[in-house]
Design an enzyme around this catalytic site. Sequence first.
Site, short mmCIF file in Angstrom:
data_model
loop_
_atom_site.label_atom_id
_atom_site.label_comp_id
_atom_site.label_asym_id
_atom_site.label_seq_id
_atom_site.Cartn_x
_atom_site.Cartn_y
_atom_site.Cartn_z
CE LYS A 1 13.34 4.91 -37.29
NZ LYS A 1 13.74 4.35 -38.36
CB SER B 1 11.43 5.06 -41.16
OG SER B 1 12.25 4.04 -40.39
CB SER C 1 15.20 3.58 -42.22
OG SER C 1 14.20 3.36 -42.82
#
Length: 462
Positions: free
Chosen positions: A79, A155, A179
């Site tokens: 990420k 996310s 997330s």
Amino acid sequence: MIDWQSKGFEIAAAVRDGRTSATEAVQVALARIEATNPALNAFTAVTADRARAKATAIDQMRSAGRPLGPLAGVPFAVKNLFDVAGLATLAGSKINRDHKPATADAALVQRLEAAGAILVGALNMGEYAYDFTGENVHYGPSRNPHDPARMSGGSSGGSGTAVAAGMVPLALGSDTNGSIRVPSSLCGLFGLKPTFGRLSRHGSFPFVADLDHLGPMARSVTDLALSYDAMQGPDAADRWCAQKPVAPSLPSLDTGIAGLRIAVADDYFAATGEPEAHAAVAAFAKALGTDRRVTLPEAGRGRAAAYVITASEGANLHRERLKTRADDFDPATRDRFFAGLMLPTDWLVQAHRFRAWYRARVAEVFREVDIILAPATPCTAPKLGQVMMTLNGVEMPVRANLGLFTQPISAIGLPVVAAPWADRAGQLPIGVQVIAAPWKEDLALRVARHLEKTGIAASKAV
């Protein structure tokens, strides 16, 4: 031979015994990224030259007869809130594009590469991690490989997309309110949110210091355990992780579930959600031979406390950016941060007090059971751009409520493995949370592995 559907542990075994090379493993991943990423939008940067150089070094080590790490040759991506040397740490934002490139890798990136894994790039995410959808106004949405018209979840949406599409067998995400678990559920993956403080957060862009966790997502429980074990260990640079000893999970992974006390979360976790969410939990419970049910007292208020802490602490982190560059935020993110700045201080104090009370009550539940099962998301993946969803006849905002079942768990830092329900042929994925007491990641992984071996939980690249 390996291909883009190969699991990480299969790649590592093939590299170690010479059936393939790290170079070939990287080329397979880079080719898959080139073929699928344009349509799915998982990556914001591909570190091809770095990956090829690392693969060459591993192949040279093997040729020289030197021992290779447990993840030798396994491609992975992170990420884009993880520092990667040479890249600006975007954290899903437009503002961070102006930052200087990182000069060193995040602690967990370093630890995975020390175990032989090979970084191939940085992944799309919701702006500043304040998101459950996988949609990003600056970089576009990460699309769900099972249906590109649907959300990947957030996310860590790019992480979910990349692993589910077979671009990499392993990715790192972050989980403040859900997330890792939300995209794992919507994309049909295994994901591990460890105990708060178990894995170092050094070198990652923060969201909420009191709630942030980092962890892996993969298509097999073995890959979760291998990567989790490689990333463990104290880190003086993260005060919450400074004294945490290593607690290996891999040796006990296949020891089964005999003696474990397993129950299903009732009340709050059973009161809403699509039938599929509860059917998945029921299938897992049946496979584990339990009909026991437990209540996590005041879980709804636990979620409310997490909301207040997230809004207030997250907003205060961005106070200066909101003053000087408000127009460069996603309007939805900006407005929630503005609201967070206006919360009274005593609300935050009371939220922390309630969280402490709630943590103590849940600890009492774990004196009676070892594992608790709960839905990971209340529904399958909504359509991109969808604003509202209907659960039990009630319309709810999608963005806020995809974390309906995850927030009460991360609010008190419990370790969780999100596991995909296998009985979904031709249907969208959905997952189940396998929740353990603090520092008992090994138990959650054991149960998830048992479910994987029996075929009730399974993930595949699409």
